[in-house]
Design a protein around this motif. Structure first.
Motif, mmCIF file in Angstrom:
data_model
loop_
_atom_site.group_PDB
_atom_site.id
_atom_site.type_symbol
_atom_site.label_atom_id
_atom_site.label_comp_id
_atom_site.label_asym_id
_atom_site.label_seq_id
_atom_site.Cartn_x
_atom_site.Cartn_y
_atom_site.Cartn_z
ATOM 1 N N ASP A 300 -51.053 -55.062 29.187
ATOM 2 C CA ASP A 300 -51.799 -54.252 30.158
ATOM 3 C C ASP A 300 -52.652 -53.201 29.457
ATOM 4 N N VAL A 301 -52.136 -52.631 28.357
ATOM 5 C CA VAL A 301 -52.907 -51.638 27.612
ATOM 6 C C VAL A 301 -54.189 -52.258 27.062
ATOM 7 N N MET A 370 -47.167 -42.633 17.860
ATOM 8 C CA MET A 370 -48.070 -41.574 18.307
ATOM 9 C C MET A 370 -49.527 -41.974 18.080
ATOM 10 N N TRP A 371 -49.795 -42.599 16.957
ATOM 11 C CA TRP A 371 -51.139 -43.090 16.639
ATOM 12 C C TRP A 371 -51.611 -44.075 17.707
ATOM 13 N N PHE A 372 -50.760 -45.037 18.038
ATOM 14 C CA PHE A 372 -51.136 -46.024 19.049
ATOM 15 C C PHE A 372 -51.335 -45.366 20.418
ATOM 16 N N THR A 373 -50.414 -44.472 20.768
ATOM 17 C CA THR A 373 -50.406 -43.888 22.103
ATOM 18 C C THR A 373 -51.690 -43.132 22.420
ATOM 19 N N VAL A 376 -55.524 -45.241 22.837
ATOM 20 C CA VAL A 376 -55.727 -46.237 23.889
ATOM 21 C C VAL A 376 -56.100 -45.515 25.177
ATOM 22 N N PRO A 377 -56.694 -46.225 26.139
ATOM 23 C CA PRO A 377 -57.037 -45.609 27.426
ATOM 24 C C PRO A 377 -55.775 -45.136 28.144
ATOM 25 N N PRO A 378 -55.885 -44.120 29.009
ATOM 26 C CA PRO A 378 -57.127 -43.450 29.407
ATOM 27 C C PRO A 378 -57.578 -42.324 28.500
ATOM 28 N N ALA A 379 -56.743 -41.859 27.564
ATOM 29 C CA ALA A 379 -57.139 -40.736 26.713
ATOM 30 C C ALA A 379 -58.281 -41.101 25.783
ATOM 31 N N ALA A 380 -58.299 -42.306 25.260
ATOM 32 C CA ALA A 380 -59.332 -42.733 24.311
ATOM 33 C C ALA A 380 -60.055 -43.936 24.897
ATOM 34 N N THR A 381 -61.173 -43.688 25.507
ATOM 35 C CA THR A 381 -61.893 -44.750 26.214
ATOM 36 C C THR A 381 -62.820 -45.535 25.298
ATOM 37 N N TYR A 382 -63.417 -44.843 24.296
ATOM 38 C CA TYR A 382 -64.478 -45.466 23.510
ATOM 39 C C TYR A 382 -64.048 -45.799 22.081
ATOM 40 N N ILE A 383 -62.781 -45.718 21.779
ATOM 41 C CA ILE A 383 -62.292 -46.082 20.451
ATOM 42 C C ILE A 383 -62.147 -47.596 20.360
ATOM 43 N N HIS A 384 -62.578 -48.153 19.230
ATOM 44 C CA HIS A 384 -62.508 -49.605 19.052
ATOM 45 C C HIS A 384 -61.058 -50.076 19.077
ATOM 46 N N TYR A 444 -44.805 -46.959 32.625
ATOM 47 C CA TYR A 444 -46.213 -46.966 32.245
ATOM 48 C C TYR A 444 -47.147 -46.827 33.447
ATOM 49 N N PRO A 445 -46.932 -47.546 34.564
ATOM 50 C CA PRO A 445 -47.804 -47.312 35.721
ATOM 51 C C PRO A 445 -47.666 -45.899 36.287
ATOM 52 N N ALA A 446 -46.464 -45.318 36.226
ATOM 53 C CA ALA A 446 -46.234 -43.999 36.822
ATOM 54 C C ALA A 446 -46.806 -42.879 35.965
ATOM 55 N N LEU A 447 -46.641 -42.954 34.636
ATOM 56 C CA LEU A 447 -47.041 -41.866 33.742
ATOM 57 C C LEU A 447 -48.365 -42.120 33.036
ATOM 58 N N GLY A 448 -48.761 -43.390 32.968
ATOM 59 C CA GLY A 448 -49.927 -43.729 32.171
ATOM 60 C C GLY A 448 -49.513 -44.054 30.751
ATOM 61 N N ALA A 449 -50.333 -44.814 30.064
ATOM 62 C CA ALA A 449 -49.973 -45.290 28.724
ATOM 63 C C ALA A 449 -49.792 -44.150 27.737
ATOM 64 N N ASN A 450 -50.573 -43.065 27.859
ATOM 65 C CA ASN A 450 -50.507 -41.983 26.879
ATOM 66 C C ASN A 450 -49.224 -41.164 27.001
ATOM 67 N N ILE A 451 -48.894 -40.737 28.199
ATOM 68 C CA ILE A 451 -47.678 -39.938 28.386
ATOM 69 C C ILE A 451 -46.430 -40.789 28.172
ATOM 70 N N ALA A 452 -46.419 -42.012 28.702
ATOM 71 C CA ALA A 452 -45.260 -42.894 28.528
ATOM 72 C C ALA A 452 -45.024 -43.189 27.051
ATOM 73 N N GLY A 453 -46.111 -43.450 26.312
ATOM 74 C CA GLY A 453 -45.967 -43.707 24.881
ATOM 75 C C GLY A 453 -45.477 -42.495 24.125
ATOM 76 N N THR A 454 -45.873 -41.298 24.566
ATOM 77 C CA THR A 454 -45.396 -40.076 23.909
ATOM 78 C C THR A 454 -43.896 -39.904 24.088
#
Length: 498
Positions: A300-301, A370-373, A376-384, A444-454
């Motif tokens: 999903d990410v 932490m690097w992966f988290t 990735v979106p939504p925090a990093a939208t334009y990173i390859h 992940y759906p509840a917190l988002g990928a960034n917070i859940a990954g943290t």
């Protein structure tokens, strides 16, 4: 009149008993007990390289293919949670109970029989899942195949300990763990691409076919439990009329109560009372479970990156974990250096001397997560997409390195009963792994990928303290452990080197 070359039963009985014992690779010690001769070709430690290579290759492949084989997670017109429960959780639940019950049995009845039975059961039930169009068969079949898959997961450690000394085990255990972790990473890719080309049933059809071939290969594997081999030799000597065949048998189980204690009660007590087992189990379960969490969250990410990923191609991200897994071979050079220095000083290398890789892996896991988290979106939208994918390399290294170092530590700390020491580890790790996709599906759906990954990365930060606890207190804990102490005392009664 007897033909030339024929030996009578009476001549066998009249032969020198000590010669008969020596001819079978055994010896009578000064205390009267029968034991192995150090040069016995029948002791697994002294088998030929070709024999060890064949047996270990077949056994390790079983551990590699088990995680690959449970990759189908579809679809009887049910919701996502129901599918996860049926295809993933039930498999891991079966693996949890299998990991609890089979290790001690492998020490009582040997290694070969559990391998054969579990492989046959796994193949048959994979076949049933694929051909019987009823959801109840999936629930039962996944539990049974999970139970069967626990045999290589927990008994392989015992087989490696049977056949290889401490120096050789360094490399064999890392190969074993690398194969197991790589199988876990390849599983989602394997299943997704079969599903895209055929049907979900073919995931199980292919598993049934491959494990059937494995069963045929297992027929050529020899029993490696020294006590089982010794028992057979003593039975031959008894038939030949040799008397006073007393020996030290650490696997002796005189009654059902003792069998239950060794196979069930003792592993549970080990998990609840041994600080080493508790710490190793907790760390290994959570770190290993991260890959199961990824199986639900990672696709999903990648789909959310708007980089053209589909459900099928997003599974390829798991392959980025494999280069990290291969990096686990590098810390073994440090292990070899430490072992060589200990040998030069005339000292025996302690188990704590082999976990420097763990001290590297714990921060690598935290950094990688932490690097992966945060790339990735939504925090990093334009990173390859290659940037977060590169973060999976240290994650793969860390997961495999933790599995290796902690597994090797248990083997060296508990020696003769290495497989039983894995009971608690296997039970908890399987349960945590089964719950992780459910956690990911909710978190992940509840917190988002960034917070859940943290949140996940914070657990890895706590683990950074664990290696130093082992360095400082590991020896003391082993010396206070009656189980570890008895294992060492029992093993030292054998003249075969550790």
């Amino acid at each position: 009149m007897l033909k030339p070359g024929i030996v009578t039963v009476q001549e066998i009985k009249d032969a020198n008993p000590e010669s008969q014992i020596a001819n079978l690779g055994l010896q009578r010690r000064s205390d009267g007990l029968i034991s192995w001769r150090p040069d016995s070709k029948d002791h697994p430690r002294n088998w030929t390289t070709a024999r060890k290579a064949f047996d270990t290759t077949v056994i390790i492949f079983l551990e590699f293919f088990a995680p690959v084989a449970h990759a189908a997670q579809l679809e009887f017109s049910l919701g996502k949670v129901s599918s996860i429960l049926a295809f993933t959780f039930m498999y891991n639940l079966g693996q949890a109970f299998g990991g609890l019950l089979t290790p001690a049995l492998s020490e009582l009845i040997g290694r070969r029989t559990p391998y054969l039975v579990s492989c046959a059961v796994f193949s048959c039930f994979c076949f049933l899942i694929g051909i019987v169009p009823h959801f109840s068969v999936v629930w039962i079949g996944r539990f049974v195949t999970g139970f069967a898959s626990a045999v290589p997961a927990v008994v392989t450690a015992g087989s490696i300990q049977d056949m290889f000394d401490g120096k050789q085990r360094v490399w064999l255990v890392v190969v074993w763990n690398a194969g197991s972790t790589a199988g876990l990473c390849i599983g989602p890719v394997y299943g997704t691409y079969i599903l895209s080309a055929l049907t979900w049933q073919w995931v199980f059809h292919s598993s049934a076919i491959i494990t059937a071939v494995c069963f045929l290969c297992l027929l050529g594997v020899r029993e490696s439990r020294p006590s089982q081999i010794m028992k057979r030799k003593l039975a031959i000597l008894d038939l030949q009329g040799v008397e006073n065949l007393d020996w030290f048998n650490p696997d002796h189980s005189p009654d059902v109560r003792t069998l239950v204690r060794l196979a069930v009660i003792q592993p549970v007590k080990l998990l609840g009372t041994e600080p080493i087992v508790i710490m190793v189990t907790t760390i290994s379960a959570v770190s290993w479970g991260i890959i199961y969490l990824f199986t639900e969250s990672l696709p999903d990410v990648y789909i959310s990156m708007s980089a053209g990923f589909t459900r099928t191609t997003s599974s390829l991200a798991f392959l980025a974990l494999i280069p990290g897994i291969l990096l686990s071979f590098l810390p073994r050079l440090w292990d070899q250096r430490v072992a060589h220095q200990a040998l030069q000083r005339g000292e025996k290398m302690l188990p704590e001397g082999k976990i420097m890789g763990f001290a590297i892996a714990a921060p690598a896991l935290a950094i990688g997560l932490m690097w992966f988290t945060w790339t990735v979106p939504p925090a990093a939208t334009y990173i390859h997409w290659l940037v977060p994918t590169a973060a999976l390399v240290p994650v793969g290294f860390a997961v495999n390195e933790m599995a290796y170092t902690l597994s090797a530590y248990l083997i060296d700390a508990y020696l003769l009963y290495a497989a039983s020491a894995f009971c608690g580890l296997a039970f908890v790790r399987a349960l945590v792994s089964g719950f992780m996709p459910l956690v990911a599906q909710q978190m992940y759906p509840a917190l988002g990928a960034n917070i859940a990954g943290t949140v996940v990365a914070c657990f890895a930060l706590v683990f950074c303290l664990a290696p130093w606890v082992f360095f400082r207190y590991g020896k003391t804990l082993r010396e206070k452990s009656p189980f570890a102490r008895y294992s060492l005392e029992s093993h030292l009664k054998s003249p075969v080197p550790l």
